[in-house]
Design a protein around this motif. Structure first.
Motif, short mmCIF file in Angstrom:
data_model
loop_
_atom_site.label_atom_id
_atom_site.label_comp_id
_atom_site.label_asym_id
_atom_site.label_seq_id
_atom_site.Cartn_x
_atom_site.Cartn_y
_atom_site.Cartn_z
N ILE A 7 0.87 -1.60 -0.12
CA ILE A 7 0.05 0.45 -0.15
C ILE A 7 0.59 0.95 -0.48
O ILE A 7 0.78 2.52 -0.45
N GLU A 8 2.01 1.33 0.74
CA GLU A 8 2.81 2.18 1.13
C GLU A 8 3.73 2.48 -0.65
O GLU A 8 3.95 3.83 -0.91
N GLU A 9 4.34 1.49 -0.95
CA GLU A 9 4.60 1.52 -2.12
C GLU A 9 3.80 2.34 -2.91
O GLU A 9 4.35 3.54 -3.74
N ALA A 10 2.45 2.20 -3.42
CA ALA A 10 1.83 2.17 -4.54
C ALA A 10 1.72 3.50 -4.27
O ALA A 10 1.90 4.08 -5.19
N VAL A 11 1.34 4.22 -3.12
CA VAL A 11 0.85 5.56 -3.49
C VAL A 11 1.90 6.14 -3.22
O VAL A 11 1.94 7.19 -3.69
N MET A 12 3.11 5.89 -2.83
CA MET A 12 4.38 6.72 -2.90
C MET A 12 4.73 7.06 -4.71
O MET A 12 5.59 7.07 -5.11
N VAL A 13 4.93 5.76 -5.82
CA VAL A 13 4.68 5.32 -6.57
C VAL A 13 4.11 6.24 -7.61
O VAL A 13 4.53 7.14 -8.40
N ALA A 14 2.45 6.50 -7.18
CA ALA A 14 1.66 7.07 -8.17
C ALA A 14 2.43 8.46 -7.41
O ALA A 14 2.04 9.44 -8.12
N GLN A 15 2.55 9.05 -6.55
CA GLN A 15 2.67 10.00 -6.26
C GLN A 15 4.38 11.14 -7.18
O GLN A 15 4.54 11.98 -7.25
N MET A 16 5.25 9.90 -6.66
CA MET A 16 6.80 10.27 -7.80
C MET A 16 6.79 9.89 -9.36
O MET A 16 7.05 10.56 -9.86
N GLY A 17 5.26 9.03 -9.30
CA GLY A 17 6.07 8.88 -11.08
C GLY A 17 6.59 8.06 -11.15
O GLY A 17 6.27 7.60 -12.54
N SER A 18 7.24 7.20 -10.73
CA SER A 18 8.32 6.70 -10.55
C SER A 18 8.82 5.23 -9.70
O SER A 18 8.80 5.27 -8.49
N PHE A 19 9.32 3.84 -10.13
CA PHE A 19 9.60 2.69 -9.18
C PHE A 19 10.67 3.42 -8.68
O PHE A 19 11.21 3.02 -7.50
N VAL A 20 11.69 4.40 -9.31
CA VAL A 20 12.98 4.17 -8.35
C VAL A 20 13.08 5.26 -7.94
O VAL A 20 13.84 5.34 -7.07
N ARG A 21 12.30 6.33 -8.08
CA ARG A 21 11.64 7.44 -7.05
C ARG A 21 11.23 7.20 -6.19
O ARG A 21 12.17 7.95 -4.84
N ALA A 22 10.60 6.01 -6.01
CA ALA A 22 9.79 6.14 -4.86
C ALA A 22 10.66 5.43 -4.57
O ALA A 22 10.28 5.50 -3.05
N ALA A 23 11.56 4.47 -4.67
CA ALA A 23 12.36 3.83 -3.58
C ALA A 23 13.42 4.39 -2.99
O ALA A 23 14.02 3.76 -1.53
N GLN A 24 13.75 5.28 -3.60
CA GLN A 24 14.81 6.07 -2.79
C GLN A 24 13.92 7.27 -1.71
O GLN A 24 14.48 6.76 -1.15
N ARG A 25 12.49 7.65 -1.72
CA ARG A 25 12.20 7.79 -0.91
C ARG A 25 11.65 6.97 0.03
O ARG A 25 11.72 7.20 1.59
N LEU A 26 11.71 6.30 -0.01
CA LEU A 26 11.43 4.70 0.95
C LEU A 26 12.47 4.08 1.62
O LEU A 26 12.55 3.09 2.27
N ASN A 27 13.79 4.28 0.76
CA ASN A 27 15.33 4.00 0.91
C ASN A 27 14.84 2.26 1.64
O ASN A 27 15.69 1.70 1.96
N THR A 28 15.01 2.05 -0.20
CA THR A 28 14.58 0.86 -0.17
C THR A 28 15.15 0.27 -1.97
O THR A 28 15.49 1.26 -2.06
N ALA A 29 15.40 -0.54 -2.34
CA ALA A 29 15.64 -0.92 -4.21
C ALA A 29 14.30 -0.77 -4.96
O ALA A 29 13.13 -1.28 -4.15
#
Length: 291
Positions: A7-29
């Protein structure tokens, strides 16, 4: 599978528009984000995103669900932060109100609230459109009259009084109406609604106002009344100063409709939010009892 997984990952991808940028914000790969969303989509049996090498877009189902997921994440974070802040209101407070009432009353009160609570950010949207609080993610609305949306909780914060007025010069030239029906012989200054409400023998009387001056702005209607153009029918806060200074006179007051309630309205899921509670209390304390 944990209930929150993906859920948190999906929200972050939607906000950032990118899996890479979402991962950076979540401090994961990025691969961890992708796997979490894949498992969430399998669980939901629907696709949340369409993916290409360059673009990540929400599907129709994704747009519907991400709005709800974002609220869940925000409320979870708020619940945790409340413990850390000792109940001090914080975070984003989204409020909507009609333009005239918001500018005159709500905005000054919310500015003071913002100064008082440095951890609180306020987003005030002044619009005469009826906003869908649940669908558009608002915390609070200020509304008048009867409320019918069962998803919402309301708390009365004040009352609104509507007065019928004209300038002394206009009344001297055209006469003073003695009953509602006499308005047919007068120039009515028509605002956002041409349906004027009165009270007679315990029942509501509707009068369809007609005239040559129409405007969806209350201040422009008052200006026309001051310039002897006709009769206006507006909330008291528009005309109180002109009545006090003798520029306008109240008429048909014996037929005035009962004062309308002004409500602080909020989705039931937010009724324990510290920021909503403190905003409602500030409005209740600072709003005049009748406007």
């Amino acid at each position: 599978m944990a209930a929150w997984e993906g859920i948190e990952e999906a929200v972050m991808v939607a906000q950032m528009g990118s899996f890479v940028r979402a991962a950076q914000r979540l401090n994961t790969a990025p691969s961890n984000v992708s796997r979490a969303i894949d498992r969430l989509e399998q669980r939901l049996k629907t696709r949340l995103f369409t993916r290409t090498t360059r673009v990540v877009k929400l599907t129709d189902s994704g747009r519907l669900l991400i709005t709800r997921f974002a609220r869940l994440v925000a409320e979870r974070d708020e619940a945790f932060a409340t413990l850390d802040s000792g109940g001090e209101p914080h975070g984003d407070l989204r409020i909507t109100c009609s333009a005239a009432m918001g500018e005159r009353f709500v905005a000054p009160i919310m500015r003071e609230l913002c100064r008082k609570h440095p951890q609180l950010s306020i987003h005030l949207n002044l619009t005469n459109r009826v906003v869908d609080l649940v669908g558009e993610g608002y915390d609070l609305a200020i509304r008048t009259g009867d409320l019918t949306d069962s998803r919402l909780i309301c708390t009365q914060i004040a009352q609104r009084r509507v007065l019928t007025c004209a300038s002394p010069a206009y009344l001297a030239q055209h006469g003073t109406p003695a009953k509602v029906g006499d308005l047919a012989q007068h120039a009515c200054l028509v605002g956002t609604s041409d349906e004027w409400r009165f009270r007679q023998n315990g029942e509501t009387v509707l009068w369809r106002a007609q005239g040559r001056w129409h405007c969806n702005n209350g201040h422009a209607i008052v200006a026309a009344a001051r310039e002897d153009m006709g009769i206006c029918h507006l909330p008291e806060f528009y005309v109180s100063e002109d009545i006090k200074n003798g520029r306008l006179a109240v008429i048909l007051d014996q037929f005035r409709q009962a004062d309308e309630s002004i409500w602080a309205v909020y989705p039931s899921r937010r009724h324990l939010s510290a920021r909503v509670q403190v905003a409602i209390e500030a409005l209740r304390q600072a709003m005049p009892s009748v406007i």
